[in-house]
Every structure is written in C-alpha cells, then in structure tokens.
Design an enzyme around this catalytic site. Sequence first.
Site, PDB file in Angstrom:
ATOM      1  N   ASP A 252       0.855  -1.180   0.000  1.00 18.40           N
ATOM      2  CA  ASP A 252       0.000   0.000   0.000  1.00 18.40           C
ATOM      3  C   ASP A 252       0.890   1.229   0.000  1.00 18.40           C
ATOM      4  O   ASP A 252       1.953   1.236   0.634  1.00 18.40           O
ATOM      5  CB  ASP A 252      -0.933   0.017   1.217  1.00 18.40           C
ATOM      6  N   ASP A 288      -7.107  -2.590  -6.185  1.00 16.76           N
ATOM      7  CA  ASP A 288      -8.367  -2.068  -5.648  1.00 16.76           C
ATOM      8  C   ASP A 288      -8.090  -0.611  -5.308  1.00 16.76           C
ATOM      9  O   ASP A 288      -7.748  -0.273  -4.187  1.00 16.76           O
ATOM     10  CB  ASP A 288      -8.787  -2.874  -4.414  1.00 16.76           C
ATOM     11  N   CYS A 341     -14.691   0.428  -5.508  1.00 15.26           N
ATOM     12  CA  CYS A 341     -16.012   0.345  -4.882  1.00 15.26           C
ATOM     13  C   CYS A 341     -16.819   1.567  -5.321  1.00 15.26           C
ATOM     14  O   CYS A 341     -17.402   2.274  -4.510  1.00 15.26           O
ATOM     15  CB  CYS A 341     -15.924   0.225  -3.362  1.00 15.26           C
TER      16      CYS A 341
END
Length: 389
Positions: A252, A288, A341
Amino acid sequence: MGTGMTPAARIAAAAEIIDSISAGLPAEKALLRWSRNSRFAGSKDRAAVRDHVFEVLRRWRSTAAQGGGSDGRSRMIGLLRQQQVDPDTIFTGEGHAPAALSDAERAAGALPEGNDLLDLPDWLADRLGASLGDRLAPAAEMLRHRAPVFLRVNTRRCSLEAAQAALADEGIETRLHGLASTALEVTAGERGVGRSAAYADGLVELQDVASQAVVEALPLSPGLRVLDYCAGGGGKALAMAARTGGEIIAHDANPERMADIPARAARAGARILTADAPEGPFDLLLCDVPCSGSGAWRRSPDGKWRLDPDGLAELCRLQAEILDTAARLVAPGGILAYATCSMLAEENGDATRGFLDRMPEWTSQFERQFLPQDGGDGFYLRLLAAPGA
C-alpha cells in the site's frame, strides 16, 4: 458507566452533531467530539446516536425537505416523519428532550421529489445517471438505507455450516447469500461479531459480499505469484490467500494502512507478506484503487456530500497513474485486475478503456459492475491481460 439517555435526549444529541457536520466537521470527528464531551453516554447511547446521525447523512436532502429546514433539528424532524414517528411525541421540551415543535415546524416540510428523493447532490445525480441509466433510482434508494453486515467464511478453517453453527451458539444468526459462495449475511446479533470466538479463531472475517464476489472472479490458482497492490487493511489479500493456500504479497502506498495485516493473517492462518517496494513480475496483480467510494456510501454516507467534481477528477488522475505503474509489475501473459467500490463510469469503464488506449497490446478478459441492488456494495472489476512472452 453512563447512566443512560432517553430516546428524546439521543435525538437532541444527534441534531447537535448534525449541525457540527453542516458546519464542516467530518462525521467521524463530530461523533468523536460529542462522545468525549458526553461521559454520561453509555455504549448503547453512543451506538443509537451514531445510527441517527448516519441515517440523516444517508438522507441528507430528503430529511431536510420533510423537516422543512437544513439544521440538525429540522433534519431529525424529517427523519422521524420518514420513520412514521410523530415528532410531537419526541420534541416535548421535557427533561433533556428537544424543545417542543412550533406551529411553523408542524406545518413545514414536503414530500421529497427529484434529487431530494434520490438523496444525491445534483452533479452526482447527473454523473451517476449517465453511468447507470435506469439502474440509478434503485441504486440510490439502496444508498438511503443501512448496509447489511456480511462475513466471509475462511473455508480453509471450516465449512459454512460449521461457521453458522459456531456463530449461532453466540447469538449471531446468519444466512447464505448467493452473490458469493463464502458469504454469510448477519441477520441478528451483528454487534457481537467482533467479540465472538468464531471471529477470534479466524473462522470468519468481516467483508462485504460484493468484495468477496470480486475475489471469487479472479483467476486464482495455487502456485501463482500474487500481489495486492492497494491492500489497505488486507481484506482482499486474506480472501485471496484462502483461495490459493499460498503466499500473497501486500503493498500500500501508505504502509500504516497495513498495520493490522500481520495479526489478521495470523488469526486466519494465512501467509501474507507486506512489501514497501514489491518487485515483479507477478502472475496476478490486484489494484483495488482509491476511489470515490460511491458504491459504499451506505457505510460512509459523509462521502456522498463531501465529494466534488475536482476531487473526482483528481481520483481519476490517480487511478490512471496506478494502472500504468502496476502494469509494469505484471508478468507476460499475466493479469492486472482493476477494482473500485465505485458506480461512476469515470472511475470504472472509462478508466480501463483509457488504459487500453494507452496500452493497445493489452486485452480485456472480463468486466462486471456490482450494484447495491445485487445485495452488497457497489463494486467494479475488470481483468486486463498483459501481452504474452
């Protein structure tokens, strides 16, 4: 130990917090500030006040319309009317209850219509309408309600039936959900999940059903070298590890977001290695990416009202940058899985088509948009195949 608040006092507190949010304070900070200043409030009081505030955030425009004003008091009046509760029974002025309604407040308010009914900012209603067409209204309606709680069963530890039985022993009722084969929807006892033995023993993880479905759609198999490039707290890395039984590398841009991964992996019996600078090539790389979160606004409704066109444009720029950077880590013939999302075309189909325009030797293998009316959060997934060796 707090002495407890009356239902009317909880509504008065929610109205006060809503005014702080209207003045520019992020919802979580407003709730935290109130909690710190309200030592008398017990855990049930805090949960109830939070629920009131989040219900209003999900219905920011419609509660104002039905309450006849934009302050916290009016929005709570509007929410009560939506819940078919007579505000006069709550707004009594007695004890810690809000002051009694005026004649003007009783007469104010109208049934919401248009974007008030959708509970969306005008510009977002336009963008989502262009993205979803006739699917907008049902998606917007779902965003006006609290999200279900879903669990992912760690099938390397136990079966779905065994997990259900273990949870039921602790008062947590669940049912299967068709969107993902590993998913249980919690129907009762959701606040006990984090304290349950099933959770502590790694039998289940909290994970939205559409997020689980995204991982199920990935072409995973034992022996692949896999990178979760925007890993965050590691939910998808854990789900991928459960599928492959092998090691997953997690990365990340903000390593602090991955702080919980080692403990979560140990609980689940998964092998996840965190890496600040992962070195390719990888057979499968999941991105993502940071996004508007529009598919998950039931959970974080504050974002619906804080996003603006400039913020969306910056997210789209960042998404393109991540795609181009991640592509260099994919092995020849490997898969770059792009996920958000989000329900906005700019972040989804437009973003991946832009990548394919920049990288014409890459090909698209699979694309799917999950919407809240499918049962979980709104998610998007596209599998992009690198050119072969």
